[in-house]
Design a protein around this motif. Structure first.
Motif, PDB file in Angstrom:
ATOM      1  N   MET A 160       0.823  -1.200   0.000  1.00 31.83           N
ATOM      2  CA  MET A 160       0.000   0.000   0.000  1.00 31.83           C
ATOM      3  C   MET A 160       0.863   1.259   0.000  1.00 31.83           C
ATOM      4  SD  MET A 160      -3.144   1.909   1.342  1.00 31.83           S
ATOM      5  CE  MET A 160      -4.236   0.764   0.805  1.00 31.83           C
ATOM      6  N   GLU A 161       2.047   1.210   0.608  1.00 30.89           N
ATOM      7  CA  GLU A 161       2.880   2.413   0.668  1.00 30.89           C
ATOM      8  C   GLU A 161       3.234   2.923  -0.726  1.00 30.89           C
ATOM      9  OE1 GLU A 161       6.746   4.242   2.975  1.00 30.89           O
ATOM     10  OE2 GLU A 161       5.828   2.406   3.688  1.00 30.89           O
ATOM     11  N   LYS A 162       3.540   2.019  -1.643  1.00 29.90           N
ATOM     12  CA  LYS A 162       3.853   2.437  -3.017  1.00 29.90           C
ATOM     13  C   LYS A 162       2.653   3.109  -3.667  1.00 29.90           C
ATOM     14  CE  LYS A 162       7.346  -1.063  -3.856  1.00 29.90           C
ATOM     15  NZ  LYS A 162       7.689  -2.264  -4.612  1.00 29.90           N
ATOM     16  N   ALA A 163       1.477   2.551  -3.434  1.00 37.18           N
ATOM     17  CA  ALA A 163       0.258   3.149  -3.991  1.00 37.18           C
ATOM     18  C   ALA A 163       0.036   4.542  -3.419  1.00 37.18           C
ATOM     19  CB  ALA A 163      -0.949   2.255  -3.710  1.00 37.18           C
ATOM     20  N   LEU A 164       0.279   4.703  -2.129  1.00 35.90           N
ATOM     21  CA  LEU A 164       0.114   6.023  -1.516  1.00 35.90           C
ATOM     22  C   LEU A 164       1.117   7.030  -2.062  1.00 35.90           C
ATOM     23  CD1 LEU A 164      -0.646   5.001   2.167  1.00 35.90           C
ATOM     24  CD2 LEU A 164      -2.229   6.066   0.542  1.00 35.90           C
ATOM     25  N   TRP A 165       2.361   6.609  -2.259  1.00 36.98           N
ATOM     26  CA  TRP A 165       3.345   7.509  -2.863  1.00 36.98           C
ATOM     27  C   TRP A 165       2.868   7.964  -4.237  1.00 36.98           C
ATOM     28  CZ3 TRP A 165       6.969  10.502  -1.183  1.00 36.98           C
ATOM     29  CH2 TRP A 165       7.644  10.202  -0.004  1.00 36.98           C
ATOM     30  N   TYR A 166       2.373   7.022  -5.030  1.00 40.65           N
ATOM     31  CA  TYR A 166       1.875   7.363  -6.369  1.00 40.65           C
ATOM     32  C   TYR A 166       0.700   8.330  -6.273  1.00 40.65           C
ATOM     33  CZ  TYR A 166      -0.803   6.987 -10.650  1.00 40.65           C
ATOM     34  OH  TYR A 166      -1.521   7.285 -11.781  1.00 40.65           O
ATOM     35  N   LEU A 167      -0.283   8.003  -5.441  1.00 38.12           N
ATOM     36  CA  LEU A 167      -1.504   8.808  -5.349  1.00 38.12           C
ATOM     37  C   LEU A 167      -1.273  10.196  -4.776  1.00 38.12           C
ATOM     38  CD1 LEU A 167      -3.904   6.067  -3.967  1.00 38.12           C
ATOM     39  CD2 LEU A 167      -4.086   7.181  -6.204  1.00 38.12           C
ATOM     40  N   LEU A 168      -0.339  10.319  -3.844  1.00 41.10           N
ATOM     41  CA  LEU A 168      -0.172  11.578  -3.128  1.00 41.10           C
ATOM     42  C   LEU A 168       0.990  12.428  -3.616  1.00 41.10           C
ATOM     43  CD1 LEU A 168      -0.786  10.142   0.443  1.00 41.10           C
ATOM     44  CD2 LEU A 168      -2.462  11.121  -1.148  1.00 41.10           C
ATOM     45  N   ALA A 169       2.037  11.787  -4.122  1.00 42.45           N
ATOM     46  CA  ALA A 169       3.226  12.545  -4.512  1.00 42.45           C
ATOM     47  C   ALA A 169       3.560  12.394  -5.995  1.00 42.45           C
ATOM     48  CB  ALA A 169       4.426  12.100  -3.684  1.00 42.45           C
ATOM     49  N   GLY A 170       3.061  11.361  -6.629  1.00 45.32           N
ATOM     50  CA  GLY A 170       3.461  11.073  -7.996  1.00 45.32           C
ATOM     51  C   GLY A 170       2.588  11.680  -9.070  1.00 45.32           C
TER      52      GLY A 170
ATOM     53  N   LEU B  24      -8.869   6.707  -5.586  1.00 51.51           N
ATOM     54  CA  LEU B  24      -8.676   6.201  -4.227  1.00 51.51           C
ATOM     55  C   LEU B  24      -9.360   4.851  -4.036  1.00 51.51           C
ATOM     56  CD1 LEU B  24      -9.106   9.585  -2.332  1.00 51.51           C
ATOM     57  CD2 LEU B  24      -6.980   8.273  -2.569  1.00 51.51           C
ATOM     58  N   ILE B  25     -10.496   4.645  -4.673  1.00 53.25           N
ATOM     59  CA  ILE B  25     -11.174   3.350  -4.621  1.00 53.25           C
ATOM     60  C   ILE B  25     -10.339   2.297  -5.341  1.00 53.25           C
ATOM     61  CG2 ILE B  25     -13.160   2.055  -5.518  1.00 53.25           C
ATOM     62  CD1 ILE B  25     -14.831   4.623  -4.918  1.00 53.25           C
ATOM     63  N   ASP B  26      -9.831   2.647  -6.520  1.00 49.98           N
ATOM     64  CA  ASP B  26      -9.017   1.699  -7.302  1.00 49.98           C
ATOM     65  C   ASP B  26      -7.798   1.212  -6.533  1.00 49.98           C
ATOM     66  OD1 ASP B  26     -10.773   1.898  -9.418  1.00 49.98           O
ATOM     67  OD2 ASP B  26      -9.485   3.215 -10.614  1.00 49.98           O
ATOM     68  N   HIS B  27      -7.285   2.035  -5.626  1.00 47.54           N
ATOM     69  CA  HIS B  27      -6.091   1.677  -4.855  1.00 47.54           C
ATOM     70  C   HIS B  27      -6.419   1.273  -3.417  1.00 47.54           C
ATOM     71  CE1 HIS B  27      -4.294   3.720  -8.309  1.00 47.54           C
ATOM     72  NE2 HIS B  27      -3.273   2.923  -8.062  1.00 47.54           N
ATOM     73  N   ASP B  28      -7.697   0.985  -3.165  1.00 50.23           N
ATOM     74  CA  ASP B  28      -8.159   0.441  -1.877  1.00 50.23           C
ATOM     75  C   ASP B  28      -7.886   1.361  -0.688  1.00 50.23           C
ATOM     76  OD1 ASP B  28      -9.563  -1.500  -0.488  1.00 50.23           O
ATOM     77  OD2 ASP B  28      -7.766  -2.652   0.011  1.00 50.23           O
TER      78      ASP B  28
ATOM     79  N   GLU C   4       0.866   9.169   6.893  1.00 49.25           N
ATOM     80  CA  GLU C   4       1.391  10.305   7.652  1.00 49.25           C
ATOM     81  C   GLU C   4       2.850  10.587   7.304  1.00 49.25           C
ATOM     82  OE1 GLU C   4      -0.499  12.335   9.156  1.00 49.25           O
ATOM     83  OE2 GLU C   4      -2.291  11.092   9.346  1.00 49.25           O
ATOM     84  N   ARG C   5       3.653   9.547   7.158  1.00 48.12           N
ATOM     85  CA  ARG C   5       5.068   9.743   6.767  1.00 48.12           C
ATOM     86  C   ARG C   5       5.162  10.404   5.395  1.00 48.12           C
ATOM     87  NH1 ARG C   5       5.642   4.515   8.426  1.00 48.12           N
ATOM     88  NH2 ARG C   5       5.901   3.783   6.291  1.00 48.12           N
ATOM     89  N   ILE C   6       4.363   9.941   4.465  1.00 52.02           N
ATOM     90  CA  ILE C   6       4.403  10.484   3.106  1.00 52.02           C
ATOM     91  C   ILE C   6       3.960  11.941   3.092  1.00 52.02           C
ATOM     92  CG2 ILE C   6       3.327  10.326   0.816  1.00 52.02           C
ATOM     93  CD1 ILE C   6       3.268   7.214   1.356  1.00 52.02           C
ATOM     94  N   THR C   7       2.854  12.242   3.752  1.00 57.80           N
ATOM     95  CA  THR C   7       2.379  13.626   3.736  1.00 57.80           C
ATOM     96  C   THR C   7       3.334  14.542   4.496  1.00 57.80           C
ATOM     97  OG1 THR C   7       0.878  13.156   5.599  1.00 57.80           O
ATOM     98  CG2 THR C   7      -0.056  13.055   3.369  1.00 57.80           C
ATOM     99  N   ASP C   8       3.942  14.041   5.575  1.00 60.15           N
ATOM    100  CA  ASP C   8       4.957  14.843   6.274  1.00 60.15           C
ATOM    101  C   ASP C   8       6.132  15.134   5.348  1.00 60.15           C
ATOM    102  OD1 ASP C   8       3.439  14.899   8.576  1.00 60.15           O
ATOM    103  OD2 ASP C   8       4.647  13.388   9.638  1.00 60.15           O
TER     104      ASP C   8
END
Length: 101
Positions: A1-11, A53-57, A84-88
């Motif tokens: 999930m961390e990779k998905a969050l990096w993509y969704l939030l920073a990528g 966000l749904i597509d990435h659960d 939280e780490r990613i957004t920080d």
């Protein structure tokens, strides 16, 4: 999930709005129209971000009905620390960006 969050939030360009949607849903479940009003975003923009966000659960709809409430998934809750780490990190990078040298 961390990779998905990096993509969704920073990528992608939509990262800041997706972060805002996640934080809003963390406060309380809402439907797309409520999110659009609360975040001052176009309804179609919110729907696009919710679909991502749904597509990435990260988010799930409470039903398939019009006006369905959206919730953060259990999988996201188990990975909240990564969010939280990613957004920080994103916030730190944006405040330390002095622009071109």
């Amino acid at each position: 999930m961390e990779k998905a969050l990096w993509y969704l939030l920073a990528g992608t360009r939509g990262g800041p709005n997706r972060t805002r949607i996640i934080r809003q849903l963390d406060d309380r479940p809402q439907n797309a129209n409520q999110l659009a009003e609360e975040l001052d975003l176009d309804y179609n923009t919110v729907r696009h971000h919710l679909d991502m966000l749904i597509d990435h659960d990260v988010v799930e709809a409470g039903s398939e009905d019009y006006g369905a409430l959206y919730f953060l998934t259990d999988r996201f809750e188990h990975n909240r620390d990564a969010f939280e780490r990613i957004t920080d990190r994103i916030d730190d990078d944006s405040t330390n960006d002095d622009g071109p040298s």
